[in-house]
Design an enzyme around this catalytic site. Structure first.
Site, PDB file in Angstrom:
ATOM      1  N   CYS A  70       0.829  -1.198   0.000  1.00 58.00           N
ATOM      2  CA  CYS A  70       0.000   0.000   0.000  1.00 58.00           C
ATOM      3  C   CYS A  70       0.872   1.259   0.000  1.00 58.00           C
ATOM      4  CB  CYS A  70      -0.914   0.001   1.217  1.00 58.00           C
ATOM      5  SG  CYS A  70      -1.856   1.541   1.407  1.00 58.00           S
ATOM      6  N   HIS A 116      -3.985   0.906   8.196  1.00 56.73           N
ATOM      7  CA  HIS A 116      -4.485   0.475   6.888  1.00 56.73           C
ATOM      8  C   HIS A 116      -5.920  -0.021   6.950  1.00 56.73           C
ATOM      9  CE1 HIS A 116      -4.112  -1.050   2.754  1.00 56.73           C
ATOM     10  NE2 HIS A 116      -4.778  -2.117   3.180  1.00 56.73           N
ATOM     11  N   ASN A 156     -13.969   9.231  -1.225  1.00 55.16           N
ATOM     12  CA  ASN A 156     -14.658   8.097  -1.831  1.00 55.16           C
ATOM     13  C   ASN A 156     -14.356   6.892  -0.961  1.00 55.16           C
ATOM     14  OD1 ASN A 156     -15.428   9.662  -4.073  1.00 55.16           O
ATOM     15  ND2 ASN A 156     -13.525   9.197  -5.144  1.00 55.16           N
ATOM     16  N   HIS A 167      -6.626   1.884   1.757  1.00 56.20           N
ATOM     17  CA  HIS A 167      -6.213   2.667   2.940  1.00 56.20           C
ATOM     18  C   HIS A 167      -7.139   3.874   3.118  1.00 56.20           C
ATOM     19  CE1 HIS A 167      -2.811   3.690   5.724  1.00 56.20           C
ATOM     20  NE2 HIS A 167      -3.485   4.830   5.732  1.00 56.20           N
ATOM     21  N   HIS A 169      -8.436   7.219   3.084  1.00 56.67           N
ATOM     22  CA  HIS A 169      -7.892   8.466   2.530  1.00 56.67           C
ATOM     23  C   HIS A 169      -8.972   9.217   1.784  1.00 56.67           C
ATOM     24  CE1 HIS A 169      -7.907   6.054  -1.144  1.00 56.67           C
ATOM     25  NE2 HIS A 169      -7.687   7.156  -1.838  1.00 56.67           N
ATOM     26  N   GLN A 171      -9.405  12.982  -0.950  1.00 52.53           N
ATOM     27  CA  GLN A 171      -8.708  13.789  -1.958  1.00 52.53           C
ATOM     28  C   GLN A 171      -9.131  15.244  -1.835  1.00 52.53           C
ATOM     29  OE1 GLN A 171      -8.348  11.804  -5.953  1.00 52.53           O
ATOM     30  NE2 GLN A 171      -9.831  10.380  -5.068  1.00 52.53           N
TER      31      GLN A 171
END
Length: 346
Positions: A70, A116, A156, A167, A169, A171
């Site tokens: 990852c 993770h 998303n 993982h 996260h 944007q």
């Protein structure tokens, strides 16, 4: 809280956000990375008066790597990642495969946690407050770039949404144009103001609070509701009670209350389809006023959270009517969705 800015091996920006003021972030990026080859193009559709981005280089982006490869986990030993530190709290870096880049906007990745197998909903309120600070800081920084007209911080979540990295996260897109969604909203707000002298966002929020049937959660500074004309099976809009144009304008009280409210909403989304259902896929994003427009203060900052899952094991697909004509048909009544989200409160 502490902010530490550094650079990755190929020159991209990396910013660490830490709760402790004495955090040290000096680990170098040891990867032999080639220069970033990213070229974006924006084209205008004159019929719909919309802009479309093209980023052919994204065809080669990382796609569903195994957990031990990852790129968003911390660097450990010789397992090198996008985060050179062997641990971190929140990290933001320029996307290696951006949808918009250079003079045509900017794209960044926000890593919410080094764990993770975690999720945003599993964060503590203190961790969520740190993410809010990162979103706010990046909004302020991107607003200074000449090629950015609007900032969208979003997440998303889930393979059903199309996520290619498991993982936790999100944007941040610094759009080089005002998005179609926002342009339509701004036209409606301006027309309503011209006709009535009142603000459409304020009236919409007041109407939902007065009606009450679609209100999911209310606090001293925030209101979450399913909109009267929701497009998605489960869709919640979260507004601060006080109208502000963007994240930078929130006051201390609003910031302090946000983490608890948002985490509760995310946890309800994970419970809405029952205890046996897998984690709910969703999209969550901050709608902020574009920069440099007239009457910017008329825009109301808000977060929109929705899922494409309509019932256990069934998804809402954007088929002919939605994709072809932009005309949504929802399978779940907004009042029923709001009622269910109230039922699954912590």
């Amino acid at each position: 809280m502490k902010r530490t800015a550094t650079r990755l091996a190929d020159g991209r920006d990396l910013i660490y956000y830490d709760l402790a003021d004495d955090a040290v972030r000096d680990a170098p990026d040891r990867r032999p990375l080639p220069p970033v080859q990213a070229s974006s193009e924006i084209r205008h559709d004159p019929l719909l008066d919309e802009r479309v981005g093209y980023a052919a280089h994204r065809q080669t982006r990382t796609y569903h790597p195994p957990a031990d490869q990852c790129p968003l986990c911390p660097t450990r030993g010789e397992r090198l990642s996008e985060i050179p530190a062997d641990s971190y709290e929140v990290a933001v870096f320029e996307n290696r495969f951006p949808s918009f880049s250079g003079a045509a906007g900017r794209c960044e990745v926000v890593c919410f946690t080094p764990e993770h197998d975690a999720s945003f909903a599993s964060l503590t309120e203190e961790q969520a407050a740190l993410v809010l600070w990162a979103w706010t800081d990046r909004t302020a920084e991107l607003s200074l770039l000449p090629g950015v007209e609007q900032v969208y911080c979003f997440e998303n979540r889930g393979a059903e949404i199309g996520v290619t990295l498991a993982h936790p996260h999100g944007q941040i897109y610094g759009y080089p144009f005002v998005t179609p969604h926002t342009r339509r909203a701004l036209r409606s707000v301006a027309a309503h103001k011209a006709a009535t002298g009142r603000n459409l966002y304020d009236e919409r929020l007041a109407a939902e609070r007065a009606d009450g049937r679609r209100v999911v959660l209310e606090t001293a500074h925030w209101t979450a509701f399913v909109p009267h004309a929701a497009r998605w099976p489960y869709e919640v809009h979260l507004y601060p009670r006080r109208r502000v144009p963007d994240l930078t304008a929130l006051d201390d009280a609003e910031r302090a209350e946000f983490p608890g409210v948002y985490l509760e909403l995310l946890r309800r989304f994970d419970r809405v389809f029952g205890p046996e259902a897998p984690p709910t896929p969703y999209i969550s994003g901050w709608h902020q006023a574009p920069f440099g427009i007239e009457d910017r203060e008329d825009f109301a900052l808000h977060l929109e959270l929705f899922t494409i899952r309509r019932s256990p094991g069934k998804l809402k697909f954007l088929a002919g009517s939605e994709s072809g004509m932009g005309a949504f048909v929802n399978d779940v009544l907004p009042e029923a969705a709001a009622g269910r989200l109230r039922e699954v409160a912590s």
